[in-house]
Scaffold this motif. Structure first.
Motif, PDB file in Angstrom:
ATOM      1  N   GLU A   1       0.549  -0.918  -0.619  1.00 34.86           N
ATOM      2  CA  GLU A   1      -0.417  -0.229   0.244  1.00 34.86           C
ATOM      3  C   GLU A   1       0.705   1.779  -0.465  1.00 34.86           C
ATOM      4  OE1 GLU A   1      -2.637  -0.135   3.254  1.00 34.86           O
ATOM      5  OE2 GLU A   1      -3.651  -2.286   2.419  1.00 34.86           O
ATOM      6  N   HIS A   2       1.842   0.749   0.878  1.00 32.33           N
ATOM      7  CA  HIS A   2       3.013   2.702   0.748  1.00 32.33           C
ATOM      8  C   HIS A   2       3.534   2.004  -0.811  1.00 32.33           C
ATOM      9  CE1 HIS A   2       1.814   2.855   4.476  1.00 32.33           C
ATOM     10  NE2 HIS A   2       2.135   2.000   4.700  1.00 32.33           N
ATOM     11  N   VAL A   3       3.628   1.333  -1.936  1.00 34.91           N
ATOM     12  CA  VAL A   3       4.162   1.436  -3.029  1.00 34.91           C
ATOM     13  C   VAL A   3       3.454   2.478  -4.151  1.00 34.91           C
ATOM     14  CG1 VAL A   3       5.253   0.191  -4.959  1.00 34.91           C
ATOM     15  CG2 VAL A   3       5.286  -0.709  -2.999  1.00 34.91           C
ATOM     16  N   SER A   4       3.794   3.378  -4.389  1.00 35.68           N
ATOM     17  CA  SER A   4       3.298   4.572  -5.461  1.00 35.68           C
ATOM     18  C   SER A   4       2.654   4.195  -6.503  1.00 35.68           C
ATOM     19  CB  SER A   4       4.731   5.561  -6.132  1.00 35.68           C
ATOM     20  OG  SER A   4       4.906   5.046  -6.715  1.00 35.68           O
ATOM     21  N   LEU A   5       1.446   4.477  -6.914  1.00 38.93           N
ATOM     22  CA  LEU A   5       1.034   4.133  -8.447  1.00 38.93           C
ATOM     23  C   LEU A   5       2.339   3.908  -9.993  1.00 38.93           C
ATOM     24  CD1 LEU A   5      -2.273   5.669  -8.005  1.00 38.93           C
ATOM     25  CD2 LEU A   5      -2.130   3.276  -7.591  1.00 38.93           C
ATOM     26  N   GLU A   6       2.507   4.984  -9.660  1.00 39.08           N
ATOM     27  CA  GLU A   6       3.655   4.903 -10.495  1.00 39.08           C
ATOM     28  C   GLU A   6       4.995   4.479 -10.516  1.00 39.08           C
ATOM     29  OE1 GLU A   6       3.005   7.507  -8.875  1.00 39.08           O
ATOM     30  OE2 GLU A   6       1.988   8.617 -10.279  1.00 39.08           O
ATOM     31  N   MET A   7       5.424   3.057  -9.317  1.00 37.21           N
ATOM     32  CA  MET A   7       6.584   2.703  -9.272  1.00 37.21           C
ATOM     33  C   MET A   7       5.523   1.291  -9.498  1.00 37.21           C
ATOM     34  SD  MET A   7       9.000   3.355  -5.730  1.00 37.21           S
ATOM     35  CE  MET A   7       9.680   2.128  -5.882  1.00 37.21           C
ATOM     36  N   LEU A   8       4.139   0.948  -9.009  1.00 38.61           N
ATOM     37  CA  LEU A   8       3.769  -0.330  -9.314  1.00 38.61           C
ATOM     38  C   LEU A   8       3.232  -0.748 -10.817  1.00 38.61           C
ATOM     39  CD1 LEU A   8       2.617  -2.907  -7.053  1.00 38.61           C
ATOM     40  CD2 LEU A   8       0.602  -1.550  -7.569  1.00 38.61           C
ATOM     41  N   PHE A   9       3.214   0.401 -11.235  1.00 37.57           N
ATOM     42  CA  PHE A   9       2.358   0.416 -12.513  1.00 37.57           C
ATOM     43  C   PHE A   9       3.666   1.323 -13.239  1.00 37.57           C
ATOM     44  CE2 PHE A   9      -1.650  -0.333 -10.406  1.00 37.57           C
ATOM     45  CZ  PHE A   9      -1.807  -1.340 -11.109  1.00 37.57           C
ATOM     46  N   ASN A  10       4.866   0.838 -13.588  1.00 37.00           N
ATOM     47  CA  ASN A  10       5.882   1.706 -14.037  1.00 37.00           C
ATOM     48  C   ASN A  10       5.668   1.484 -15.579  1.00 37.00           C
ATOM     49  OD1 ASN A  10       6.918  -1.156 -15.057  1.00 37.00           O
ATOM     50  ND2 ASN A  10       7.924  -1.400 -13.239  1.00 37.00           N
ATOM     51  N   GLU A  11       6.506   2.163 -16.408  1.00 36.28           N
ATOM     52  CA  GLU A  11       6.486   1.842 -18.013  1.00 36.28           C
ATOM     53  C   GLU A  11       6.641   0.672 -18.468  1.00 36.28           C
ATOM     54  OE1 GLU A  11       8.340   4.575 -21.219  1.00 36.28           O
ATOM     55  OE2 GLU A  11       9.049   5.500 -19.413  1.00 36.28           O
ATOM     56  N   SER A  12       6.957  -0.037 -17.789  1.00 36.12           N
ATOM     57  CA  SER A  12       7.698  -1.245 -18.634  1.00 36.12           C
ATOM     58  C   SER A  12       6.051  -1.824 -18.563  1.00 36.12           C
ATOM     59  CB  SER A  12       8.609  -1.647 -17.858  1.00 36.12           C
ATOM     60  OG  SER A  12       8.550  -3.065 -18.671  1.00 36.12           O
ATOM     61  N   PHE A  13       5.477  -2.289 -17.636  1.00 38.56           N
ATOM     62  CA  PHE A  13       4.093  -2.316 -16.908  1.00 38.56           C
ATOM     63  C   PHE A  13       3.656  -2.545 -17.556  1.00 38.56           C
ATOM     64  CE2 PHE A  13      -0.301  -3.615 -15.045  1.00 38.56           C
ATOM     65  CZ  PHE A  13       0.102  -4.933 -14.505  1.00 38.56           C
ATOM     66  N   MET A  14       3.115  -0.694 -18.064  1.00 32.36           N
ATOM     67  CA  MET A  14       1.895  -0.156 -19.028  1.00 32.36           C
ATOM     68  C   MET A  14       1.914  -0.773 -20.200  1.00 32.36           C
ATOM     69  SD  MET A  14      -0.122   1.012 -16.635  1.00 32.36           S
ATOM     70  CE  MET A  14      -1.527   1.659 -17.644  1.00 32.36           C
ATOM     71  N   LYS A  15       2.983  -0.431 -20.494  1.00 29.37           N
ATOM     72  CA  LYS A  15       3.283  -0.950 -22.129  1.00 29.37           C
ATOM     73  C   LYS A  15       3.482  -2.429 -22.524  1.00 29.37           C
ATOM     74  CE  LYS A  15       6.859   2.764 -23.419  1.00 29.37           C
ATOM     75  NZ  LYS A  15       8.533   3.152 -23.811  1.00 29.37           N
ATOM     76  N   ARG A  16       3.678  -3.075 -21.897  1.00 30.38           N
ATOM     77  CA  ARG A  16       3.292  -5.081 -22.124  1.00 30.38           C
ATOM     78  C   ARG A  16       1.790  -4.984 -22.230  1.00 30.38           C
ATOM     79  NH1 ARG A  16       5.072  -6.813 -17.428  1.00 30.38           N
ATOM     80  NH2 ARG A  16       7.587  -6.351 -18.244  1.00 30.38           N
ATOM     81  N   TYR A  17       0.781  -4.362 -20.776  1.00 28.39           N
ATOM     82  CA  TYR A  17       0.047  -4.705 -21.273  1.00 28.39           C
ATOM     83  C   TYR A  17      -1.154  -3.990 -21.150  1.00 28.39           C
ATOM     84  CZ  TYR A  17       2.043  -8.454 -17.811  1.00 28.39           C
ATOM     85  OH  TYR A  17       2.896  -9.679 -17.019  1.00 28.39           O
TER      86      TYR A  17
ATOM     87  N   TRP B   1     -10.148  -4.924 -12.394  1.00 31.04           N
ATOM     88  CA  TRP B   1      -9.079  -4.425 -11.752  1.00 31.04           C
ATOM     89  C   TRP B   1      -8.200  -5.389 -11.082  1.00 31.04           C
ATOM     90  CZ3 TRP B   1      -5.729  -0.161 -10.781  1.00 31.04           C
ATOM     91  CH2 TRP B   1      -5.491  -0.102 -10.098  1.00 31.04           C
ATOM     92  N   LYS B   2      -9.003  -6.290 -10.679  1.00 35.80           N
ATOM     93  CA  LYS B   2      -7.888  -6.774  -9.567  1.00 35.80           C
ATOM     94  C   LYS B   2      -6.872  -7.706 -10.181  1.00 35.80           C
ATOM     95  CE  LYS B   2      -8.743 -10.394  -5.912  1.00 35.80           C
ATOM     96  NZ  LYS B   2      -7.205 -10.657  -5.813  1.00 35.80           N
ATOM     97  N   SER B   3      -7.153  -8.503 -11.209  1.00 40.54           N
ATOM     98  CA  SER B   3      -6.401  -9.042 -11.806  1.00 40.54           C
ATOM     99  C   SER B   3      -4.996  -7.963 -12.590  1.00 40.54           C
ATOM    100  CB  SER B   3      -6.693 -10.064 -13.329  1.00 40.54           C
ATOM    101  OG  SER B   3      -7.200  -9.355 -13.660  1.00 40.54           O
ATOM    102  N   MET B   4      -5.254  -7.253 -12.628  1.00 47.57           N
ATOM    103  CA  MET B   4      -4.392  -6.017 -13.032  1.00 47.57           C
ATOM    104  C   MET B   4      -3.541  -5.684 -12.133  1.00 47.57           C
ATOM    105  SD  MET B   4      -4.680  -2.325 -15.310  1.00 47.57           S
ATOM    106  CE  MET B   4      -3.960  -1.180 -15.525  1.00 47.57           C
ATOM    107  N   LEU B   5      -3.958  -5.260 -10.792  1.00 44.00           N
ATOM    108  CA  LEU B   5      -3.549  -4.834  -9.681  1.00 44.00           C
ATOM    109  C   LEU B   5      -2.515  -6.438  -8.757  1.00 44.00           C
ATOM    110  CD1 LEU B   5      -2.657  -3.260  -7.414  1.00 44.00           C
ATOM    111  CD2 LEU B   5      -5.517  -4.009  -6.286  1.00 44.00           C
ATOM    112  N   ASP B   6      -3.175  -7.270  -9.139  1.00 43.67           N
ATOM    113  CA  ASP B   6      -2.242  -8.294  -8.559  1.00 43.67           C
ATOM    114  C   ASP B   6      -1.269  -8.682  -9.160  1.00 43.67           C
ATOM    115  OD1 ASP B   6      -4.569  -9.340  -6.947  1.00 43.67           O
ATOM    116  OD2 ASP B   6      -5.055 -10.891  -7.427  1.00 43.67           O
ATOM    117  N   GLN B   7      -1.277  -8.275 -10.881  1.00 43.81           N
ATOM    118  CA  GLN B   7      -0.434  -9.099 -12.178  1.00 43.81           C
ATOM    119  C   GLN B   7       0.933  -7.038 -11.410  1.00 43.81           C
ATOM    120  OE1 GLN B   7       0.134 -11.495 -13.709  1.00 43.81           O
ATOM    121  NE2 GLN B   7       2.617 -10.756 -14.042  1.00 43.81           N
ATOM    122  N   ALA B   8       0.729  -6.867 -11.490  1.00 41.93           N
ATOM    123  CA  ALA B   8       1.979  -5.481 -10.881  1.00 41.93           C
ATOM    124  C   ALA B   8       1.996  -5.827  -9.412  1.00 41.93           C
ATOM    125  CB  ALA B   8       1.014  -3.865 -10.740  1.00 41.93           C
TER     126      ALA B   8
END
Length: 96
Positions: free
Chosen positions: A21-37, A81-88
């Motif tokens: 919960e303390h990890v920023s959204l930008e770190m969790l959903f980084n550029e690599s993650f967003m480009k991949r999915y 959303w849950k599956s996206m969040l779980d993968q991240a």
């Protein structure tokens, strides 16, 4: 498994959840993650496309589930959303 072992395991799980919960959204959903999915470079672009304004986990949790699920299903390789969040979370944990 004894009660004490189970309690220690559950406490460890809670610590991991708290840390995520303390990890920023930008770190969790980084550029690599967003480009991949998705077709987006950033999580911010993804949110803007859905007309969502969110900068924290709390903001995300205030978005109605059905709206976020629909946007995720339409704009990413995930069904909700849950599956996206779980993968991240899994990918973030693997990098740590």
């Amino acid at each position: 498994m004894s009660f004490d072992e189970l309690l220690k395991e559950l406490q460890g799980m809670r610590t991991n959840e708290d840390a995520q919960e303390h990890v920023s959204l930008e770190m969790l959903f980084n550029e690599s993650f967003m480009k991949r999915y998705s077709s987006f470079n950033t999580f911010k672009e993804f949110l803007e496309k859905g007309n969502f304004q969110a900068t924290s986990h709390e903001d995300i949790s205030n978005i109605p589930d059905e709206l976020l699920d629909r946007h995720v299903a339409r704009e990413t390789n995930f069904t909700n959303w849950k599956s996206m969040l779980d993968q991240a979370n899994a990918e973030y944990a693997a990098r740590q």
